[in-house]
Design a protein around this motif. Structure first.
Motif, PDB file in Angstrom:
ATOM      1  N   ARG A 234      -6.081   3.319  -1.083  1.00 44.24           N
ATOM      2  CA  ARG A 234      -4.901   2.470  -1.097  1.00 44.24           C
ATOM      3  C   ARG A 234      -3.898   2.988  -0.072  1.00 44.24           C
ATOM      4  O   ARG A 234      -3.552   4.166  -0.030  1.00 44.24           O
ATOM      5  CB  ARG A 234      -4.296   2.471  -2.505  1.00 44.24           C
ATOM      6  CG  ARG A 234      -3.089   1.577  -2.642  1.00 44.24           C
ATOM      7  CD  ARG A 234      -2.701   1.434  -4.088  1.00 44.24           C
ATOM      8  NE  ARG A 234      -3.747   0.787  -4.851  1.00 44.24           N
ATOM      9  CZ  ARG A 234      -3.942  -0.523  -4.878  1.00 44.24           C
ATOM     10  NH1 ARG A 234      -3.147  -1.315  -4.158  1.00 44.24           N
ATOM     11  NH2 ARG A 234      -4.911  -1.044  -5.569  1.00 44.24           N
TER      12      ARG A 234
ATOM     13  N   ILE B  74       1.333   0.179  -5.375  1.00 43.83           N
ATOM     14  CA  ILE B  74       1.182  -1.105  -6.049  1.00 43.83           C
ATOM     15  C   ILE B  74       2.579  -1.672  -6.307  1.00 43.83           C
ATOM     16  O   ILE B  74       3.440  -0.992  -6.870  1.00 43.83           O
ATOM     17  CB  ILE B  74       0.435  -0.931  -7.386  1.00 43.83           C
ATOM     18  CG1 ILE B  74      -0.936  -0.293  -7.157  1.00 43.83           C
ATOM     19  CG2 ILE B  74       0.291  -2.273  -8.110  1.00 43.83           C
ATOM     20  CD1 ILE B  74      -1.557   0.275  -8.424  1.00 43.83           C
ATOM     21  N   HIS B  75       2.786  -2.904  -5.892  1.00 47.63           N
ATOM     22  CA  HIS B  75       4.072  -3.551  -6.113  1.00 47.63           C
ATOM     23  C   HIS B  75       4.052  -4.223  -7.484  1.00 47.63           C
ATOM     24  O   HIS B  75       3.240  -5.112  -7.744  1.00 47.63           O
ATOM     25  CB  HIS B  75       4.346  -4.581  -5.025  1.00 47.63           C
ATOM     26  CG  HIS B  75       4.656  -3.970  -3.697  1.00 47.63           C
ATOM     27  ND1 HIS B  75       4.903  -4.707  -2.552  1.00 47.63           N
ATOM     28  CD2 HIS B  75       4.772  -2.658  -3.318  1.00 47.63           C
ATOM     29  CE1 HIS B  75       5.156  -3.890  -1.542  1.00 47.63           C
ATOM     30  NE2 HIS B  75       5.073  -2.640  -1.995  1.00 47.63           N
TER      31      HIS B  75
ATOM     32  N   PHE C 159      -6.477  -1.476 -11.514  1.00 50.19           N
ATOM     33  CA  PHE C 159      -6.401  -1.074 -10.105  1.00 50.19           C
ATOM     34  C   PHE C 159      -7.267   0.141  -9.791  1.00 50.19           C
ATOM     35  O   PHE C 159      -7.099   0.782  -8.755  1.00 50.19           O
ATOM     36  CB  PHE C 159      -4.937  -0.824  -9.713  1.00 50.19           C
ATOM     37  CG  PHE C 159      -4.164  -2.098  -9.497  1.00 50.19           C
ATOM     38  CD1 PHE C 159      -4.093  -2.698  -8.245  1.00 50.19           C
ATOM     39  CD2 PHE C 159      -3.551  -2.738 -10.558  1.00 50.19           C
ATOM     40  CE1 PHE C 159      -3.408  -3.873  -8.047  1.00 50.19           C
ATOM     41  CE2 PHE C 159      -2.860  -3.926 -10.384  1.00 50.19           C
ATOM     42  CZ  PHE C 159      -2.785  -4.502  -9.125  1.00 50.19           C
TER      43      PHE C 159
ATOM     44  N   VAL D 147      -1.354 -13.268  -8.109  1.00 52.41           N
ATOM     45  CA  VAL D 147      -0.716 -12.186  -8.864  1.00 52.41           C
ATOM     46  C   VAL D 147      -1.537 -11.899 -10.116  1.00 52.41           C
ATOM     47  O   VAL D 147      -1.943 -12.816 -10.829  1.00 52.41           O
ATOM     48  CB  VAL D 147       0.721 -12.566  -9.273  1.00 52.41           C
ATOM     49  CG1 VAL D 147       1.379 -11.421 -10.045  1.00 52.41           C
ATOM     50  CG2 VAL D 147       1.545 -12.931  -8.055  1.00 52.41           C
TER      51      VAL D 147
ATOM     52  N   THR E   4       5.203  -9.224  -5.791  1.00 55.64           N
ATOM     53  CA  THR E   4       4.411  -8.354  -6.661  1.00 55.64           C
ATOM     54  C   THR E   4       2.906  -8.507  -6.464  1.00 55.64           C
ATOM     55  O   THR E   4       2.411  -9.578  -6.110  1.00 55.64           O
ATOM     56  CB  THR E   4       4.737  -8.630  -8.146  1.00 55.64           C
ATOM     57  OG1 THR E   4       4.334  -9.958  -8.486  1.00 55.64           O
ATOM     58  CG2 THR E   4       6.221  -8.470  -8.426  1.00 55.64           C
ATOM     59  N   ASP E   5       2.203  -7.427  -6.733  1.00 54.00           N
ATOM     60  CA  ASP E   5       0.742  -7.453  -6.869  1.00 54.00           C
ATOM     61  C   ASP E   5       0.356  -7.703  -8.321  1.00 54.00           C
ATOM     62  O   ASP E   5      -0.678  -8.304  -8.609  1.00 54.00           O
ATOM     63  CB  ASP E   5       0.142  -6.111  -6.431  1.00 54.00           C
ATOM     64  CG  ASP E   5       0.483  -5.750  -5.001  1.00 54.00           C
ATOM     65  OD1 ASP E   5       0.318  -6.617  -4.128  1.00 54.00           O
ATOM     66  OD2 ASP E   5       0.909  -4.600  -4.765  1.00 54.00           O
TER      67      ASP E   5
END
Length: 352
Positions: A2, A6-7, A337, A97, A73-74
């Protein structure tokens, strides 16, 4: 690998579960909080709702907007009232999302059961089959890694299911005998609960049962226990409101189908949860207190056997706002994730 954090966003950030999400995510090494919404505090700083966050640089609270949430956002934690998530889930998923819903909107697979217990029609029936039930100790992690939509379990079901699953999976108890007695702190009612029963003078130095025999978490407990047992299960479930801020103590009772010692059952529980980071099985009769898990994502379990009656008595404790809500949601996010499920969550309890 990554290349950026992560948002993450929180819809309903000014409630108790939303505030716990902020607290946990602020110390998570792999995330950045990029979106916060609150109808009550829109246009204000999160420190207006939670002064303890005044030293942290966070996005301002705003009215929830699907397009802005999708842009920023993710993954989005939906921590609003039941009924909100099913209204916004489809367009958010279509925008790419991923979602973790902390309400009850996607926990029950049958929309008729949802309508019966929550007294409203489900408006996103096409998403019910897709939603993964987010109790990582009892659900294959592959389901959570691949999920776009996770239904975060309720607080009472989390405590009850972890207490009973090991014996239900083996068929070692009479399923007609299941009784679940649980006590919860006042924060379980949510931050917007302003009824007379929640005034300090009413709840202090007092305890009462409520939602008997129709508490909304009953079908969720029955659904997952049925999955574990491989057949339809019903339970007697009685929740109680107690004068503490946070914590759930659940005591479950079941008739054993043959003689077992407490030692035998404890060995089995430890094997069942041997690779489960957040479940601690204590020695027989070493019953845990809610203080032992306050502020953490852990569940402590202990059991004994009433040999006169051939009955299992098993107790579990969780923090209703962490393992019962925000912490479990972060645990699910980690799995979604590809992170270690304990990432950012191995916090010791706040004691005393």
């Amino acid at each position: 690998m990554r290349h950026r954090k992560i948002h993450v966003g929180i819809g309903g950030a000014s409630g108790y579960a939303g505030g716990e999400l902020v607290r946990l995510l602020l110390q998570h090494p792999d995330v950045q909080i990029t979106y916060l919404s609150s109808h009550t505090y829109a246009g204000k700083s999160i420190s207006t709702a939670f002064p303890g966050f005044a030293a942290h640089h966070l996005p301002p609270l705003e009215e929830f907007d699907i397009q802005r949430a999708a842009q920023k956002t993710d993954i989005l934690f939906l921590a609003g009232e039941t009924g909100f998530a099913m209204q916004v889930a489809k367009p958010l998923l279509e925008a790419g999302v991923r979602l973790i819903d902390l309400s009850a909107d996607f926990r029950l697979r049958d929309p008729a059961v949802y309508a019966q217990w929550y007294r409203r029609e489900h408006s996103a029936i096409d998403l019910l089959d897709e939603a993964a039930y987010g109790l990582p100790e009892l659900v294959p992690h592959s389901q959570l890694r691949e999920a776009r939509l996770v239904a975060n379990p309720g607080c009472y079901p989390t405590a009850a299911l972890l207490a009973l699953a090991p014996v239900m999976a083996q068929g070692w108890v009479d399923t007609e005998s299941l009784v679940i007695d649980a006590k919860s702190g006042v924060s379980g009612a949510g931050r917007s609960k302003f009824g007379l029963d929640y005034h300090f003078a009413e709840i202090n130095e007092s305890m009462r049962a409520y939602g008997v025999p129709s508490h909304r978490h009953t079908p969720e407990i029955e659904q997952k226990l049925s999955d574990v047992a491989g057949r339809a299960i019903t339970v007697t479930f009685t929740p109680h409101l107690i004068p503490v801020t946070r914590g759930i103590l659940c005591t479950a009772y079941a008739k054993l189908v043959r003689p077992f010692s407490a030692h035998e059952l404890t060995v089995h529980y430890r094997r069942f949860y041997q690779d489960k980071t957040f479940v601690v099985v204590r020695d027989p009769g070493d019953f845990p207190a809610t203080k032992h898990v306050a502020g953490t994502n852990y569940c402590h379990i202990s059991l004994t056997v009433d040999e006169r009656r051939g009955q299992l008595v098993v107790t579990s404790v969780i923090d209703n706002l962490v393992k019962g809500a925000a912490g479990q949601a972060v645990q699910n996010m980690n799995l979604m994730f590809g992170l270690a499920e304990s990432r950012g969550l191995e916090l010791p309890p706040v004691f005393p």
